[in-house]
Design a protein around this motif. Structure first.
Motif, PDB file in Angstrom:
ATOM      1  N   LEU A  10       0.968  -1.298  -0.132  1.00 57.58           N
ATOM      2  CA  LEU A  10       0.019   0.015  -0.028  1.00 57.58           C
ATOM      3  C   LEU A  10       0.900   1.165   0.039  1.00 57.58           C
ATOM      4  N   VAL A  11       1.986   1.177   0.951  1.00 55.52           N
ATOM      5  CA  VAL A  11       2.874   2.391   0.975  1.00 55.52           C
ATOM      6  C   VAL A  11       3.483   2.598  -0.692  1.00 55.52           C
ATOM      7  N   ALA A  15       3.020   5.833  -3.166  1.00 57.60           N
ATOM      8  CA  ALA A  15       4.365   6.596  -3.431  1.00 57.60           C
ATOM      9  C   ALA A  15       4.189   6.659  -4.931  1.00 57.60           C
ATOM     10  N   ALA A  16       3.852   5.615  -5.511  1.00 60.07           N
ATOM     11  CA  ALA A  16       3.797   5.485  -7.131  1.00 60.07           C
ATOM     12  C   ALA A  16       2.816   6.612  -7.522  1.00 60.07           C
ATOM     13  N   MET A  17       1.671   6.806  -6.864  1.00 59.43           N
ATOM     14  CA  MET A  17       0.712   7.644  -7.145  1.00 59.43           C
ATOM     15  C   MET A  17       1.012   8.930  -7.104  1.00 59.43           C
ATOM     16  N   CYS A  18       2.039   9.364  -6.183  1.00 63.51           N
ATOM     17  CA  CYS A  18       2.598  10.750  -5.671  1.00 63.51           C
ATOM     18  C   CYS A  18       3.496  10.889  -7.034  1.00 63.51           C
ATOM     19  N   ALA A  19       4.099   9.824  -7.365  1.00 64.23           N
ATOM     20  CA  ALA A  19       5.044  10.304  -8.284  1.00 64.23           C
ATOM     21  C   ALA A  19       4.220  10.642  -9.724  1.00 64.23           C
ATOM     22  N   PRO A  74     -12.409  -2.461  16.599  1.00 66.31           N
ATOM     23  CA  PRO A  74     -12.578  -3.835  16.272  1.00 66.31           C
ATOM     24  C   PRO A  74     -12.930  -4.166  14.888  1.00 66.31           C
ATOM     25  N   GLU A  75     -12.292  -5.034  14.363  1.00 68.24           N
ATOM     26  CA  GLU A  75     -12.151  -5.542  12.912  1.00 68.24           C
ATOM     27  C   GLU A  75     -12.046  -4.411  12.103  1.00 68.24           C
ATOM     28  N   LEU A  76     -11.335  -3.410  12.423  1.00 65.42           N
ATOM     29  CA  LEU A  76     -10.639  -2.591  11.539  1.00 65.42           C
ATOM     30  C   LEU A  76      -9.313  -2.329  11.632  1.00 65.42           C
ATOM     31  N   PRO A  77      -8.502  -3.093  10.556  1.00 67.35           N
ATOM     32  CA  PRO A  77      -7.022  -3.181  10.574  1.00 67.35           C
ATOM     33  C   PRO A  77      -6.428  -1.633  10.016  1.00 67.35           C
ATOM     34  N   LEU A  78      -5.236  -1.323  10.487  1.00 66.92           N
ATOM     35  CA  LEU A  78      -4.506  -0.404   9.870  1.00 66.92           C
ATOM     36  C   LEU A  78      -4.571  -0.063   8.461  1.00 66.92           C
ATOM     37  N   GLU A  79      -4.228  -1.057   7.850  1.00 70.45           N
ATOM     38  CA  GLU A  79      -3.983  -1.416   6.260  1.00 70.45           C
ATOM     39  C   GLU A  79      -5.441  -0.793   5.616  1.00 70.45           C
ATOM     40  N   GLU A  80      -6.639  -0.825   6.336  1.00 74.22           N
ATOM     41  CA  GLU A  80      -7.866  -0.354   5.773  1.00 74.22           C
ATOM     42  C   GLU A  80      -7.872   1.282   5.342  1.00 74.22           C
ATOM     43  N   VAL A  81      -7.324   2.129   6.381  1.00 76.34           N
ATOM     44  CA  VAL A  81      -7.212   3.372   6.243  1.00 76.34           C
ATOM     45  C   VAL A  81      -6.366   3.790   5.120  1.00 76.34           C
ATOM     46  N   LEU A  82      -5.061   2.998   5.084  1.00 75.94           N
ATOM     47  CA  LEU A  82      -4.272   3.405   4.055  1.00 75.94           C
ATOM     48  C   LEU A  82      -4.832   2.823   2.726  1.00 75.94           C
ATOM     49  N   PHE A  83      -5.414   1.770   2.565  1.00 74.50           N
ATOM     50  CA  PHE A  83      -6.287   1.317   1.290  1.00 74.50           C
ATOM     51  C   PHE A  83      -7.544   2.329   0.981  1.00 74.50           C
ATOM     52  N   LEU A  84      -8.091   2.829   1.623  1.00 70.71           N
ATOM     53  CA  LEU A  84      -9.037   3.952   1.424  1.00 70.71           C
ATOM     54  C   LEU A  84      -8.373   5.069   1.059  1.00 70.71           C
ATOM     55  N   THR A  85      -7.254   5.464   1.694  1.00 71.35           N
ATOM     56  CA  THR A  85      -6.788   6.782   1.090  1.00 71.35           C
ATOM     57  C   THR A  85      -6.206   6.332  -0.235  1.00 71.35           C
ATOM     58  N   CYS A  88      -9.066   6.710  -2.656  1.00 70.54           N
ATOM     59  CA  CYS A  88      -9.603   8.090  -2.880  1.00 70.54           C
ATOM     60  C   CYS A  88      -8.705   8.787  -3.910  1.00 70.54           C
ATOM     61  N   TYR A  89      -7.442   8.787  -3.718  1.00 68.56           N
ATOM     62  CA  TYR A  89      -6.229   9.208  -4.309  1.00 68.56           C
ATOM     63  C   TYR A  89      -6.208   8.705  -5.817  1.00 68.56           C
ATOM     64  N   LEU A  90      -6.199   7.551  -5.929  1.00 67.57           N
ATOM     65  CA  LEU A  90      -6.181   7.019  -7.187  1.00 67.57           C
ATOM     66  C   LEU A  90      -7.551   7.440  -7.968  1.00 67.57           C
ATOM     67  N   THR A  91      -8.610   7.563  -7.473  1.00 66.47           N
ATOM     68  CA  THR A  91      -9.698   7.996  -8.415  1.00 66.47           C
ATOM     69  C   THR A  91      -9.440   9.645  -8.716  1.00 66.47           C
ATOM     70  N   LEU A  92      -9.089  10.408  -7.879  1.00 67.47           N
ATOM     71  CA  LEU A  92      -8.636  11.617  -8.331  1.00 67.47           C
ATOM     72  C   LEU A  92      -7.894  11.818  -9.412  1.00 67.47           C
ATOM     73  N   VAL A  93      -6.753  10.945  -9.255  1.00 68.11           N
ATOM     74  CA  VAL A  93      -5.627  10.982 -10.468  1.00 68.11           C
ATOM     75  C   VAL A  93      -6.397  10.616 -11.620  1.00 68.11           C
ATOM     76  N   LEU A  94      -7.340   9.464 -11.699  1.00 66.75           N
ATOM     77  CA  LEU A  94      -7.847   9.059 -12.918  1.00 66.75           C
ATOM     78  C   LEU A  94      -8.890   9.891 -13.626  1.00 66.75           C
TER      79      LEU A  94
END
Length: 109
Positions: A10-11, A15-19, A74-85, A88-94
Motif C-alpha cells: 500500500l505504501v 508513493a507511485a501515485m504521488c510520483a 474492532p475489525e478495522l485494521p490499520l491497512e484499511e485506512v491506507l487502502f481507502l486513502t 480516493c487518491y487513485l480516483t482523483l488522479v484518474l
C-alpha cells in the motif's frame, strides 16, 4: 516480516501515485488544500461506511499473515485506512488525468 507485506504494498502504491501526481500536476501538485480536503472527506465517508458494516456484522477482518494485525477499532485494521486513502487518491488522479487528456483532445481538433 511477512506481516508487513500488505502495508508495504500500500505504501509503495501510494508513493507511485504521488510520483504520477507530481509528474503531471494533477491533484496535490495542482491544489494541495483542495486535494487534502477531498481525500480526507472521502476516507472519512468510507470509514463511516466500514464502521457501520462492522457494527451490523457485515464486514469483518479476514485473517492473513500478510497484514500487521494492528487494529484501529474492532475489525478495522490499520491497512484499511491506507487502502481507502489510496482508493480516493487513485480516483482523483484518474478523473483529473482523464479530464486533462480529453481537454487536450478537444483543443487539438
Amino acid at each position: 516480516m511477512i506481516g508487513l507485506a500488505y502495508l508495504a504494498a500500500l505504501v509503495l502504491s501510494l508513493a507511485a501515485m504521488c510520483a504520477i501526481d507530481a509528474r503531471f500536476r494533477l491533484v496535490f501538485w495542482d491544489s494541495p488544500g483542495r486535494a487534502a480536503a477531498v481525500i480526507g472527506i472521502g476516507v472519512a465517508a468510507f470509514l463511516v461506511w466500514d464502521l457501520a458494516g462492522i457494527a451490523l456484522g457485515v464486514f469483518f477482518r479476514g485473517e492473513t499473515e500478510f497484514m500487521t494485525g494492528i487494529l484501529l477499532a474492532p475489525e478495522l485494521p490499520l491497512e484499511e485506512v491506507l487502502f481507502l486513502t489510496f482508493l480516493c487518491y487513485l480516483t482523483l488522479v484518474l478523473v483529473l488525468g482523464t479530464r486533462r487528456v480529453l481537454d487536450r483532445e478537444r483543443s487539438a481538433s
